[in-house]
Design an enzyme around this catalytic site. Structure first.
Site, PDB file in Angstrom:
ATOM      1  N   LYS A 222      35.584  41.664  37.206  1.00 24.77           N
ATOM      2  CA  LYS A 222      36.179  42.968  37.479  1.00 24.77           C
ATOM      3  C   LYS A 222      36.142  43.836  36.221  1.00 24.77           C
ATOM      4  O   LYS A 222      35.735  44.979  36.252  1.00 24.77           O
ATOM      5  CB  LYS A 222      37.623  42.787  37.978  1.00 24.77           C
ATOM      6  CG  LYS A 222      38.311  44.095  38.285  1.00 24.77           C
ATOM      7  CD  LYS A 222      39.696  43.904  38.856  1.00 24.77           C
ATOM      8  CE  LYS A 222      40.384  45.256  38.967  1.00 24.77           C
ATOM      9  NZ  LYS A 222      41.744  45.173  39.467  1.00 24.77           N
ATOM     10  N   GLU A 228      35.279  34.252  28.744  1.00 23.32           N
ATOM     11  CA  GLU A 228      34.540  33.115  29.304  1.00 23.32           C
ATOM     12  C   GLU A 228      33.296  33.587  30.053  1.00 23.32           C
ATOM     13  O   GLU A 228      32.192  33.071  29.861  1.00 23.32           O
ATOM     14  CB  GLU A 228      35.436  32.343  30.291  1.00 23.32           C
ATOM     15  CG  GLU A 228      36.601  31.618  29.660  1.00 23.32           C
ATOM     16  CD  GLU A 228      37.868  32.469  29.633  1.00 23.32           C
ATOM     17  OE1 GLU A 228      37.759  33.720  29.533  1.00 23.32           O
ATOM     18  OE2 GLU A 228      38.952  31.893  29.708  1.00 23.32           O
ATOM     19  N   GLY A 288      42.078  41.209  41.033  1.00 26.59           N
ATOM     20  CA  GLY A 288      41.084  40.145  40.884  1.00 26.59           C
ATOM     21  C   GLY A 288      41.272  39.019  41.883  1.00 26.59           C
ATOM     22  O   GLY A 288      40.324  38.603  42.558  1.00 26.59           O
ATOM     23  N   ARG A 289      42.506  38.532  42.009  1.00 25.73           N
ATOM     24  CA  ARG A 289      42.740  37.379  42.892  1.00 25.73           C
ATOM     25  C   ARG A 289      42.692  37.762  44.367  1.00 25.73           C
ATOM     26  O   ARG A 289      42.740  36.897  45.232  1.00 25.73           O
ATOM     27  CB  ARG A 289      44.063  36.709  42.541  1.00 25.73           C
ATOM     28  CG  ARG A 289      45.278  37.629  42.532  1.00 25.73           C
ATOM     29  CD  ARG A 289      46.465  36.957  41.866  1.00 25.73           C
ATOM     30  NE  ARG A 289      47.601  37.844  41.665  1.00 25.73           N
ATOM     31  CZ  ARG A 289      47.753  38.644  40.620  1.00 25.73           C
ATOM     32  NH1 ARG A 289      46.827  38.698  39.684  1.00 25.73           N
ATOM     33  NH2 ARG A 289      48.825  39.407  40.497  1.00 25.73           N
ATOM     34  N   GLU A 375      49.886  33.501  40.284  1.00 24.30           N
ATOM     35  CA  GLU A 375      49.654  34.665  39.425  1.00 24.30           C
ATOM     36  C   GLU A 375      50.379  35.894  39.991  1.00 24.30           C
ATOM     37  O   GLU A 375      50.760  36.792  39.258  1.00 24.30           O
ATOM     38  CB  GLU A 375      48.148  34.935  39.284  1.00 24.30           C
ATOM     39  CG  GLU A 375      47.804  35.641  37.978  1.00 24.30           C
ATOM     40  CD  GLU A 375      46.312  35.714  37.691  1.00 24.30           C
ATOM     41  OE1 GLU A 375      45.587  36.343  38.472  1.00 24.30           O
ATOM     42  OE2 GLU A 375      45.873  35.170  36.662  1.00 24.30           O
ATOM     43  N   HIS A 406      46.823   9.273  50.264  1.00 29.50           N
ATOM     44  CA  HIS A 406      46.600   8.065  49.460  1.00 29.50           C
ATOM     45  C   HIS A 406      46.791   8.370  47.980  1.00 29.50           C
ATOM     46  O   HIS A 406      46.333   7.620  47.123  1.00 29.50           O
ATOM     47  CB  HIS A 406      45.196   7.526  49.734  1.00 29.50           C
ATOM     48  CG  HIS A 406      45.014   7.192  51.177  1.00 29.50           C
ATOM     49  ND1 HIS A 406      45.358   5.973  51.711  1.00 29.50           N
ATOM     50  CD2 HIS A 406      44.600   7.954  52.228  1.00 29.50           C
ATOM     51  CE1 HIS A 406      45.126   5.985  53.020  1.00 29.50           C
ATOM     52  NE2 HIS A 406      44.672   7.179  53.355  1.00 29.50           N
ATOM     53  N   LYS A 533      45.320  34.636  25.558  1.00 34.31           N
ATOM     54  CA  LYS A 533      44.006  35.213  25.241  1.00 34.31           C
ATOM     55  C   LYS A 533      43.998  35.756  23.819  1.00 34.31           C
ATOM     56  O   LYS A 533      43.034  35.578  23.069  1.00 34.31           O
ATOM     57  CB  LYS A 533      43.678  36.371  26.195  1.00 34.31           C
ATOM     58  CG  LYS A 533      43.377  35.983  27.612  1.00 34.31           C
ATOM     59  CD  LYS A 533      42.939  37.220  28.397  1.00 34.31           C
ATOM     60  CE  LYS A 533      42.982  36.997  29.894  1.00 34.31           C
ATOM     61  NZ  LYS A 533      42.741  38.197  30.667  1.00 34.31           N
TER      62      LYS A 533
END
Ligand SMILES: O=P(O)(O)OC[C@H]1O[C@H](O)[C@H](O)[C@@H](O)[C@@H]1O
Length: 573
Positions: A222, A228, A288-289, A375, A406, A533
């Site tokens: 975005k 990263e 973004g999410r 978030e 399990h 960050k």
């Protein structure tokens, strides 16, 4: 404390006090009492009342620790906090993300062409469809082989670079449709991979077995500044350029044919070296999410599955949006999931929501909703910036069933209480039926037997008395006791195809908005990700200095200084 005019804070309402009282009463219930789920679940009228449905999707919340009165109190709370007004403000493009001055309009991303949705004064639907049409046309040209790589080969592989919201949603939908018959047929011979982590190991994994001459790299960000993603994009740009050199092709041509971008910051993407016609935009009113329905998700998914499958996904999400905006709250799936979330997390203090899809195809659904929820609602102040006097937010985790059974279900049954959402489907994407060969039931029935059994086991448990009747030795009684009274909701879908996956996405996105509206937080900013960050930047500088000029590591606390030294010494050997 002086408050701005507007709806009262949830905790200032009468409904809140009533709910607190109801919670106290329900929490006192013992295994023999009328308010234990073991008893509540036997009440036919209650079971009938605590069921809702939409378009073939059934939501059964009769195993939530609540009575029909509690539901009424939750609905009263929704009224008192002006939930409808807040939902409408979101849907009509008001700048409800006040700390960033932005509208929250991801619903417009799936609106049909004939809808009109204003953000400020302008109708955003035409621009949404303009980009969508460009994405579809580009995807078609790649899929048909019309768009060829720099060495003339057909592109059959896509690597989508992105992290957080620019990764989790697209990966969830990609995985969800991988075994859907229609989507799988459309994907024949094509590969979609994701590169998210800045860890070079993820680069190696993404590139393993991949031929650059037949690969398209999609850089999804975005902001087009995420450290990263930018490093991974530069790394893969070099990989493409090296491949061009080896193949005797032109480097610029290689980038032009093999690298595209999706971003809300188009100039940044062009500065990076991606031609404007290869940049697909979206808007600051898409968080973004919440961006999987923008080019963020639509581009990689359309490349893999083609426009028809993607459109079915968008239509599904839109149908759930419409239900959310129009259905009465008492029958409104996202509203009910949201209100129950508030009830569990705040009133009953069950602050973990376990998402348990009984579908291997939904394996990345918990990870995606984990970001959307945590978030969005992991906040400690109100919209006005005052400290919240209550606990908000939920810890979200999950794995597909039966795998989770399990693994961590032990804790859910006998350890801490979590609010569980069981998500299953009537039909399997990939039915296997060997009853004719002697199996008791089809493989999907076997899976779903667990989907039906687990919520009951959690709700009813097993008492000491029952264990004694079974002759369980005295010293094992406590070990084998199941207290029960553990809440869950079951969501039963007809199937998980593109449309249903869209509905599931919208159901959860909107339920998370509902919780944020009730808690009174800003669900659409994420300041909490910033500090780490900034500090990483400082560490990066120190590492650079130490590596290049042997500069001493300075400016950190003794613990970090010492660990950094160990790291540097160890890696220089
Ligand atoms: O899409 P981008 O701008 O690269 O952002 C990627 C992600 O990183 C940020 O740190 C935020 O926490 C996420 O909400 C966002 O989705």
């Amino acid at each position: 404390m002086s408050r701005k005019p507007g709806p009262p804070a949830a905790w200032e309402t009468d409904a809140w006090s009533k709910l607190e009282k109801s919670a106290a009463k329900l929490q006192q219930s013992d295994a023999d009492g009328p308010l234990h789920l073991r008893q509540l679940i036997e009440d036919e009228d209650r079971c009938e009342a605590l069921r809702a449905s939409f378009d073939g999707i059934t939501m059964d919340y009769s195993r939530q620790k609540l009575t029909t009165e509690t539901v009424n109190e939750l609905l009263e709370l929704a009224e008192a906090t002006h939930l409808k007004v807040k939902m409408t403000a979101m849907a009509s493009g008001k700048a409800i993300n006040t700390t960033e001055g932005r509208a929250v309009m991801h619903m417009a991303l799936r609106a049909p062409k004939n809808e009109k949705i204003l953000v400020g004064d302008s109708d955003v639907v035409p621009e949404v469809h303009e980009v969508l049409d460009r994405v579809y046309a580009f995807a078609e040209s790649v899929r048909s082989g019309e768009h060829k790589g720099a060495t003339g080969k057909k592109i059959d592989t896509v690597i989508s670079i992105g992290i957080g919201g620019s990764y989790l949603g697209p990966e969830f939908v990609f995985e969800a449709l991988r075994t859907d018959e229609t989507a799988a047929a459309a994907a024949q011979g094509r590969t979609l991979k994701f590169l998210a982590n800045v860890d070079p190991v993820d680069v190696a994994r993404a590139l393993s077995g991949v031929d650059p001459e037949t690969t398209l790299v999609v850089v999804v960000s975005k902001t087009f500044t995420t450290a990263e993603t930018m490093l991974n994009a530069r790394t893969l740009r070099r990989w493409l350029e090296d491949a061009a050199t080896k193949a005797g092709a032109d480097k610029a041509e290689m980038i032009a044919k093999h690298m595209i971008a999706v971003s809300a910051a188009v100039p940044k993407a062009t500065d990076f070296g991606i031609a404007e016609e290869n940049v697909f935009g979206f808007w600051d009113w898409v968080g973004g999410r919440y961006s999987v329905c923008s080019a963020v998700g639509v581009m990689p998914l359309a490349l893999q599955y083609g426009p028809d499958v993607v459109q079915a996904f968008l239509d599904g999400a839109w149908s759930m949006d419409e239900h959310f905006l129009s259905a009465d709250f008492s029958e409104n799936l996202p509203v009910l999931v949201g209100l129950i979330g508030v009830w569990n997390a705040t009133f009953l203090e069950y602050n973990v929501q376990a998402l348990l899809p009984y579908s291997q195809a939904l394996l990345r659904f918990p990870a995606h909703i984990q970001q959307v929820s945590m978030e969005s609602n992991g906040k400690r102040v109100t919209l006005e910036g005052e400290h919240l006097p209550i606990e908000a937010g939920e810890i979200v985790l999950g794995e597909p069933g039966t795998n989770g059974q399990h693994s961590f279900y032990q804790l859910i049954h006998q350890g801490r209480v979590m609010a569980c959402d069981f998500i299953g489907s009537i039909k399997s994407q990939q039915p296997i039926d060997a009853t004719a060969q002697g199996e008791d039931v089809s493989n999907h029935d076997e899976l779903m037997a667990n989907f039906f059994a687990q919520p009951d086991a959690l709700a009813t448990g097993k008492t000491i008395k029952e264990l004694e009747a079974e002759g369980v030795p005295k010293d094992l009684l406590n070990h084998k006791e199941f207290p029960g009274n553990r809440p869950s909701t079951q969501l039963l879908f007809p199937c998980f195809d593109a449309k249903r996956v869209g509905q599931l996405l919208s159901l959860y996105e909107n339920s998370i908005a509902v919780k944020g509206f009730i808690w009174g937080v800003n669900s659409f900013d994420q300041w909490g990700v910033e500090l780490g960050k900034v500090l990483a930047k400082q560490v990066r500088g120190a590492l650079q200095g130490a590596r290049a000029e042997n500069a001493p590591v300075k400016g950190f606390n003794p613990a970090t200084t010492s660990l950094l030294k160990t790291y540097l010494e160890g890696s220089s050997n």
